[in-house]
Design an enzyme around this catalytic site. Sequence first.
Site, mmCIF file in Angstrom:
data_model
loop_
_atom_site.group_PDB
_atom_site.id
_atom_site.type_symbol
_atom_site.label_atom_id
_atom_site.label_comp_id
_atom_site.label_asym_id
_atom_site.label_seq_id
_atom_site.Cartn_x
_atom_site.Cartn_y
_atom_site.Cartn_z
ATOM 1 N N HIS A 61 5.073 -0.406 0.122
ATOM 2 C CA HIS A 61 6.339 -0.135 0.825
ATOM 3 C C HIS A 61 6.733 -1.429 1.516
ATOM 4 C CE1 HIS A 61 5.733 4.328 0.552
ATOM 5 N NE2 HIS A 61 4.468 3.985 0.611
ATOM 6 N N PHE A 62 7.808 -2.064 1.063
ATOM 7 C CA PHE A 62 8.198 -3.347 1.644
ATOM 8 C C PHE A 62 9.435 -3.249 2.552
ATOM 9 C CE2 PHE A 62 5.880 -6.311 -1.616
ATOM 10 C CZ PHE A 62 4.679 -6.039 -0.987
ATOM 11 N N ARG A 63 9.968 -2.037 2.751
ATOM 12 C CA ARG A 63 10.894 -1.735 3.865
ATOM 13 C C ARG A 63 12.292 -2.326 3.779
ATOM 14 N NH1 ARG A 63 7.686 2.312 4.953
ATOM 15 N NH2 ARG A 63 5.867 1.849 6.191
ATOM 16 N N ASN A 93 11.287 4.818 -0.378
ATOM 17 C CA ASN A 93 11.633 5.416 0.920
ATOM 18 C C ASN A 93 12.116 4.369 1.914
ATOM 19 O OD1 ASN A 93 8.990 4.406 0.952
ATOM 20 N ND2 ASN A 93 8.339 5.796 2.572
ATOM 21 N N HIS A 175 3.808 12.111 -4.356
ATOM 22 C CA HIS A 175 3.077 12.204 -3.095
ATOM 23 C C HIS A 175 2.741 13.680 -2.970
ATOM 24 C CE1 HIS A 175 2.326 11.149 1.275
ATOM 25 N NE2 HIS A 175 2.195 12.471 1.232
ATOM 26 N N HIS A 229 -2.163 7.977 -4.496
ATOM 27 C CA HIS A 229 -3.157 7.982 -3.400
ATOM 28 C C HIS A 229 -3.985 9.261 -3.299
ATOM 29 C CE1 HIS A 229 0.399 9.756 -1.651
ATOM 30 N NE2 HIS A 229 0.892 8.652 -1.162
ATOM 31 N N ASP A 301 -0.776 1.439 -1.115
ATOM 32 C CA ASP A 301 0.142 2.168 -0.238
ATOM 33 C C ASP A 301 0.447 1.312 0.996
ATOM 34 O OD1 ASP A 301 1.771 4.135 0.701
ATOM 35 O OD2 ASP A 301 0.177 5.497 1.319
ATOM 36 N N HIS A 305 3.875 -0.846 9.672
ATOM 37 C CA HIS A 305 4.600 -0.445 10.885
ATOM 38 C C HIS A 305 4.160 -1.422 11.963
ATOM 39 C CE1 HIS A 305 5.877 3.375 9.107
ATOM 40 N NE2 HIS A 305 4.639 3.567 8.691
ATOM 41 N N GLY A 320 0.849 5.225 8.219
ATOM 42 C CA GLY A 320 0.775 4.129 7.255
ATOM 43 C C GLY A 320 0.140 2.899 7.852
HETATM 44 O O1 DOR Z 1 1.157 6.925 5.399
HETATM 45 C C1 DOR Z 1 2.123 6.782 4.681
HETATM 46 N N1 DOR Z 1 3.067 5.864 4.950
HETATM 47 N N2 DOR Z 1 2.262 7.568 3.601
HETATM 48 C C2 DOR Z 1 3.399 7.598 2.897
HETATM 49 O O2 DOR Z 1 3.518 8.411 2.018
HETATM 50 C C3 DOR Z 1 4.524 6.716 3.255
HETATM 51 C C4 DOR Z 1 4.074 5.538 4.001
HETATM 52 C C5 DOR Z 1 5.209 4.804 4.659
HETATM 53 O O3 DOR Z 1 6.182 4.507 3.976
HETATM 54 O O4 DOR Z 1 5.119 4.530 5.855
#
Ligand code: DOR
Length: 448
Positions: A61-63, A93, A175, A229, A301, A305, A320
């Site tokens: 996830h590179f946001r 996401n 997921h 995962h 994964d 954050h 995450g």
């Molecule tokens: O812990 C998680 N963080 N699980 C996920 O499915 C999404 C990910 C996130 O994007 O922060």
Amino acid sequence: MGGDITFRGAELVLSTGVVDGDLAVRDGRIVAIGAVEQPVGEVIDARGLTILPGVIDPQVHFREPGNEHKEDLETGSRAAAAGGVTAFLEMPNTRPPTSTFAALEDKLARAQDRCRAHYGFFFGATPDNADLTATVEGACGIKIFMGSSTGTLLVNEQDALERHFAGARIPITVHAEDEARLRERYARYAGATDPGLHAVIRDPQAALIATRRAVDLAERHQKRLHVLHLSTAEEVAFLRERPDDGLVTTETLPQYLWLDASWYAKLGTHLQMNPPVRDLRHQRALWAGLLDGTIACIATDHAPHTLEEKALPFGEAPSGMPGVELSLPLMLNAVAEGRCSIQHLARWMSEAPARIYGLTGKGRLAVGADGDLTVVDRKLVRTVHADDLHTRAGWSPFEGWTLRGWPVMTVLGGRPVFRDGAFVEGVFGAPLRFDPAPRVPRAPAVAS
Ligand code: DOR
């Protein structure tokens, strides 16, 4: 534009076995393996080093767009390249989610000439975009959040799930946590303040129910399913018993393989992720599942954050943790400890992700394959310090761990992008091309 480079005297991890020899890349493709008579490009004395087929992280996830304060495609891909990762597959996401063709095109445009590794993007399913998941092009797979996690994507309604599975022409990834059970258990544990309850609330049953449901959909619609995962012993047992028909594949994460529920006491909400890190019974089952081929590959994964966000109390802190930069050192350390072989590692971290998503030219050291190489020093011992990492998250659950085995050079199409701790100017990844097989049977066992 591909590069030329020759390595002399390396340990080469081929799919057929491990050999000592030279390897040459010309115009971005591997042209010789073994004794190279006519070296091309820079000649590197690689004695004492090991060359793996470029490591692929099939879940990050590179946001970007929307949460660049946590990470963006530039910082995330730098973390990948510094960790020996030559290609990544990124999740939808973001904000907005990658659930329209315009959002997918936008991500591909943002990635161009900015990513320090090759890139592919997942397309997000919503309750009402099955017309798009049926026709999407240029994505590595469809992502369905069957249970809520970070972001807004969720598809829990049976009729919507049926539509996505009926129409899909590319691999579906899930997921797998059951939304109804999650809601019921969050209500039951409302007001809980102990982060250790994360794995109790999001329990193994929630994961198993959703995985069974996804497998049922895949079987009835005869569509490729990749369960993301995998975290429980129960899911490993369920998938192991399925016929090896190549319809369903799965992955697990270094977090689950190295950390366990006892770490909640030390790491608190920093350990919180979905699905959760669980107790040792699950960890042992995941290792066994990898070694017997039930679990095909390893992802991270990578879910950055910030420290401020993670410092929020349990219930408010996001789930995450970052991981893309340390998965290879962690797994090299597993090799050093004798938990698996270097060939297992190459299979789980390169060959299998390439097979699952049909990444053309990737996943093996062979004449004609792309010159994406991960060069590692299996004897190098180093301690993890957040200050040395490239993720914008600024922390790691593995802070202070001393690991044996680290990448020393990451090569994209014959051109080093990261070497001896520094990035090489002007080297960027390219969009991956996808040609997924309709079936991906388990690979035969390798001797450990
Ligand atoms: O812990 C998680 N963080 N699980 C996920 O499915 C999404 C990910 C996130 O994007 O922060």
